[in-house]
Design a protein around this motif. Structure first.
Motif, PDB file in Angstrom:
ATOM      1  N   SER A 163      62.386  30.930  35.492  1.00  0.00           N
ATOM      2  CA  SER A 163      62.054  30.910  36.921  1.00  0.00           C
ATOM      3  C   SER A 163      63.127  30.124  37.651  1.00  0.00           C
ATOM      4  O   SER A 163      63.749  29.218  37.089  1.00  0.00           O
ATOM      5  N   SER A 164      63.375  30.513  38.894  1.00  0.00           N
ATOM      6  CA  SER A 164      64.400  29.837  39.688  1.00  0.00           C
ATOM      7  C   SER A 164      63.836  29.514  41.069  1.00  0.00           C
ATOM      8  O   SER A 164      62.955  30.206  41.578  1.00  0.00           O
ATOM      9  N   PHE A 165      64.393  28.452  41.652  1.00  0.00           N
ATOM     10  CA  PHE A 165      63.905  27.934  42.920  1.00  0.00           C
ATOM     11  C   PHE A 165      65.090  27.572  43.789  1.00  0.00           C
ATOM     12  O   PHE A 165      66.025  26.925  43.329  1.00  0.00           O
ATOM     13  N   GLU A 166      65.023  27.978  45.085  1.00  0.00           N
ATOM     14  CA  GLU A 166      66.080  27.613  46.017  1.00  0.00           C
ATOM     15  C   GLU A 166      65.524  27.529  47.420  1.00  0.00           C
ATOM     16  O   GLU A 166      64.573  28.250  47.720  1.00  0.00           O
ATOM     17  N   PRO A 167      66.029  26.676  48.260  1.00  0.00           N
ATOM     18  CA  PRO A 167      66.974  25.596  48.015  1.00  0.00           C
ATOM     19  C   PRO A 167      66.232  24.338  47.562  1.00  0.00           C
ATOM     20  O   PRO A 167      65.388  23.805  48.265  1.00  0.00           O
ATOM     21  N   VAL A 168      66.530  23.884  46.388  1.00  0.00           N
ATOM     22  CA  VAL A 168      65.853  22.720  45.818  1.00  0.00           C
ATOM     23  C   VAL A 168      66.894  21.707  45.350  1.00  0.00           C
ATOM     24  O   VAL A 168      67.732  22.021  44.509  1.00  0.00           O
ATOM     25  N   GLU A 169      66.813  20.504  45.914  1.00  0.00           N
ATOM     26  CA  GLU A 169      67.639  19.403  45.436  1.00  0.00           C
ATOM     27  C   GLU A 169      66.855  18.670  44.368  1.00  0.00           C
ATOM     28  O   GLU A 169      65.659  18.437  44.530  1.00  0.00           O
ATOM     29  N   SER A 170      67.527  18.335  43.262  1.00  0.00           N
ATOM     30  CA  SER A 170      66.838  17.734  42.137  1.00  0.00           C
ATOM     31  C   SER A 170      67.718  16.707  41.437  1.00  0.00           C
ATOM     32  O   SER A 170      68.937  16.850  41.390  1.00  0.00           O
ATOM     33  N   ALA A 171      67.056  15.701  40.865  1.00  0.00           N
ATOM     34  CA  ALA A 171      67.754  14.703  40.053  1.00  0.00           C
ATOM     35  C   ALA A 171      67.744  15.112  38.586  1.00  0.00           C
ATOM     36  O   ALA A 171      68.362  14.455  37.754  1.00  0.00           O
ATOM     37  N   LEU A 172      67.044  16.231  38.256  1.00  0.00           N
ATOM     38  CA  LEU A 172      67.000  16.694  36.871  1.00  0.00           C
ATOM     39  C   LEU A 172      68.354  17.255  36.459  1.00  0.00           C
ATOM     40  O   LEU A 172      69.162  17.651  37.309  1.00  0.00           O
ATOM     41  N   VAL A 173      68.587  17.334  35.161  1.00  0.00           N
ATOM     42  CA  VAL A 173      69.827  17.903  34.639  1.00  0.00           C
ATOM     43  C   VAL A 173      69.475  18.944  33.579  1.00  0.00           C
ATOM     44  O   VAL A 173      68.376  18.919  33.007  1.00  0.00           O
ATOM     45  N   ALA A 174      70.411  19.832  33.317  1.00  0.00           N
ATOM     46  CA  ALA A 174      70.201  20.851  32.285  1.00  0.00           C
ATOM     47  C   ALA A 174      69.819  20.178  30.976  1.00  0.00           C
ATOM     48  O   ALA A 174      70.428  19.183  30.579  1.00  0.00           O
ATOM     49  N   GLY A 175      68.787  20.706  30.339  1.00  0.00           N
ATOM     50  CA  GLY A 175      68.304  20.150  29.081  1.00  0.00           C
ATOM     51  C   GLY A 175      67.039  19.317  29.240  1.00  0.00           C
ATOM     52  O   GLY A 175      66.328  19.083  28.255  1.00  0.00           O
ATOM     53  N   ASP A 176      66.750  18.860  30.473  1.00  0.00           N
ATOM     54  CA  ASP A 176      65.521  18.097  30.695  1.00  0.00           C
ATOM     55  C   ASP A 176      64.310  19.000  30.470  1.00  0.00           C
ATOM     56  O   ASP A 176      64.284  20.145  30.927  1.00  0.00           O
ATOM     57  N   ARG A 177      63.315  18.482  29.763  1.00  0.00           N
ATOM     58  CA  ARG A 177      62.063  19.213  29.547  1.00  0.00           C
ATOM     59  C   ARG A 177      61.083  18.807  30.637  1.00  0.00           C
ATOM     60  O   ARG A 177      61.009  17.639  31.010  1.00  0.00           O
ATOM     61  N   VAL A 178      60.346  19.779  31.147  1.00  0.00           N
ATOM     62  CA  VAL A 178      59.355  19.506  32.185  1.00  0.00           C
ATOM     63  C   VAL A 178      58.014  20.103  31.767  1.00  0.00           C
ATOM     64  O   VAL A 178      57.961  21.063  30.996  1.00  0.00           O
ATOM     65  N   ARG A 179      56.953  19.524  32.265  1.00  0.00           N
ATOM     66  CA  ARG A 179      55.612  20.043  32.005  1.00  0.00           C
ATOM     67  C   ARG A 179      55.100  20.711  33.288  1.00  0.00           C
ATOM     68  O   ARG A 179      55.631  20.460  34.379  1.00  0.00           O
ATOM     69  N   ARG A 180      54.093  21.525  33.141  1.00  0.00           N
ATOM     70  CA  ARG A 180      53.491  22.196  34.298  1.00  0.00           C
ATOM     71  C   ARG A 180      53.049  21.146  35.311  1.00  0.00           C
ATOM     72  O   ARG A 180      52.432  20.147  34.962  1.00  0.00           O
ATOM     73  N   GLY A 181      53.418  21.362  36.578  1.00  0.00           N
ATOM     74  CA  GLY A 181      53.035  20.458  37.659  1.00  0.00           C
ATOM     75  C   GLY A 181      53.992  19.307  37.892  1.00  0.00           C
ATOM     76  O   GLY A 181      53.884  18.602  38.896  1.00  0.00           O
ATOM     77  N   GLN A 182      54.950  19.126  36.998  1.00  0.00           N
ATOM     78  CA  GLN A 182      55.916  18.034  37.168  1.00  0.00           C
ATOM     79  C   GLN A 182      56.822  18.327  38.359  1.00  0.00           C
ATOM     80  O   GLN A 182      57.205  19.478  38.606  1.00  0.00           O
ATOM     81  N   VAL A 183      57.191  17.274  39.094  1.00  0.00           N
ATOM     82  CA  VAL A 183      58.079  17.430  40.247  1.00  0.00           C
ATOM     83  C   VAL A 183      59.463  17.850  39.768  1.00  0.00           C
ATOM     84  O   VAL A 183      60.050  17.221  38.884  1.00  0.00           O
ATOM     85  N   LEU A 184      59.964  18.937  40.367  1.00  0.00           N
ATOM     86  CA  LEU A 184      61.315  19.423  40.064  1.00  0.00           C
ATOM     87  C   LEU A 184      62.323  18.871  41.060  1.00  0.00           C
ATOM     88  O   LEU A 184      63.472  18.612  40.721  1.00  0.00           O
ATOM     89  N   GLY A 185      61.892  18.744  42.301  1.00  0.00           N
ATOM     90  CA  GLY A 185      62.781  18.288  43.357  1.00  0.00           C
ATOM     91  C   GLY A 185      62.130  18.519  44.699  1.00  0.00           C
ATOM     92  O   GLY A 185      60.911  18.691  44.792  1.00  0.00           O
ATOM     93  N   VAL A 186      62.972  18.530  45.739  1.00  0.00           N
ATOM     94  CA  VAL A 186      62.461  18.740  47.089  1.00  0.00           C
ATOM     95  C   VAL A 186      63.197  19.903  47.747  1.00  0.00           C
ATOM     96  O   VAL A 186      64.344  20.209  47.418  1.00  0.00           O
ATOM     97  N   LEU A 187      62.478  20.536  48.670  1.00  0.00           N
ATOM     98  CA  LEU A 187      63.046  21.649  49.427  1.00  0.00           C
ATOM     99  C   LEU A 187      64.027  21.075  50.443  1.00  0.00           C
ATOM    100  O   LEU A 187      63.634  20.357  51.352  1.00  0.00           O
TER     101      LEU A 187
END
Length: 190
Positions: free
Chosen positions: A113-137
């Motif tokens: 899944s992809s999201f745009e425009p989303v600014e995020s502090a995450l980096v490739a390889g980070d694991r996330v769980r359902r409902g976890q914050v990805l970033g902000v619009l």
């Protein structure tokens, strides 16, 4: 001496009708077949925004894989809205695509899944769980004067409608054709 083959010897073959994804979908709907479900990997998906947002841009699949279309849905959101993971996964991309910040999650089983425009502090390889914050619009989007989150989902590289994963699509229902319309559609007898 040069001998040219006679045009009358040409063998004509019956033309096969062109088929593709759109034709298969129409055929499935006409025959009453079910459209494939998202599959077990999609169970338990959630909306990437809370509360449940309005869909302001529909999914419009291209006629051909390389053609024009809208390969996702646009969800109504205010700038700075919190974007959450719809399902568990691994961040596979965080960066800019043309002029927009994009984040992509790999959910396994061929789903991304992809999201745009989303600014995020995450980096490739980070694991996330359902409902976890990805970033902000934040950033440039394609919704004109309003703001929106563009959410796309791919299965094995092909885009599919994200709304299927959150149970937001109503099943197609074939209704009976009124008698007056059936009669009008019949060819006139001579």
């Amino acid at each position: 001496m040069l001998v040219r083959p006679s045009r009358s010897r040409r063998v004509s073959r019956p033309r096969r009708p062109r088929t593709g994804p759109a034709a298969a979908l129409v055929l499935a709907l006409v025959l009453g077949a079910a459209v494939p479900s998202p599959g077990p990997a999609a169970q338990g998906w959630a909306w990437p925004l809370a509360p449940r947002p309005a869909v302001v841009g529909d999914w419009v699949p291209p006629a051909e894989r390389w053609g024009r279309g809208h390969r996702g849905v646009d969800l109504d959101a205010a700038p700075g809205a919190t974007v959450r993971a719809p399902a568990a996964g691994t961040v596979s991309f965080v960066g800019f695509v043309v002029d927009r910040p994009v984040l992509t999650l790999d959910h396994g089983g061929g789903l991304r899944s992809s999201f745009e425009p989303v600014e995020s502090a995450l980096v490739a390889g980070d694991r996330v769980r359902r409902g976890q914050v990805l970033g902000v619009l934040r950033g440039r989007d394609h919704c004109g004067p309003g703001a929106c989150l563009h959410w796309g989902v791919r299965r094995d590289g092909d885009y599919v409608n994200p709304l299927r994963f959150v149970g937001a699509l109503e099943p197609s229902v074939l209704l009976p054709v009124p008698e007056r319309l059936r009669t009008a559609a019949q060819p006139a007898s001579s």
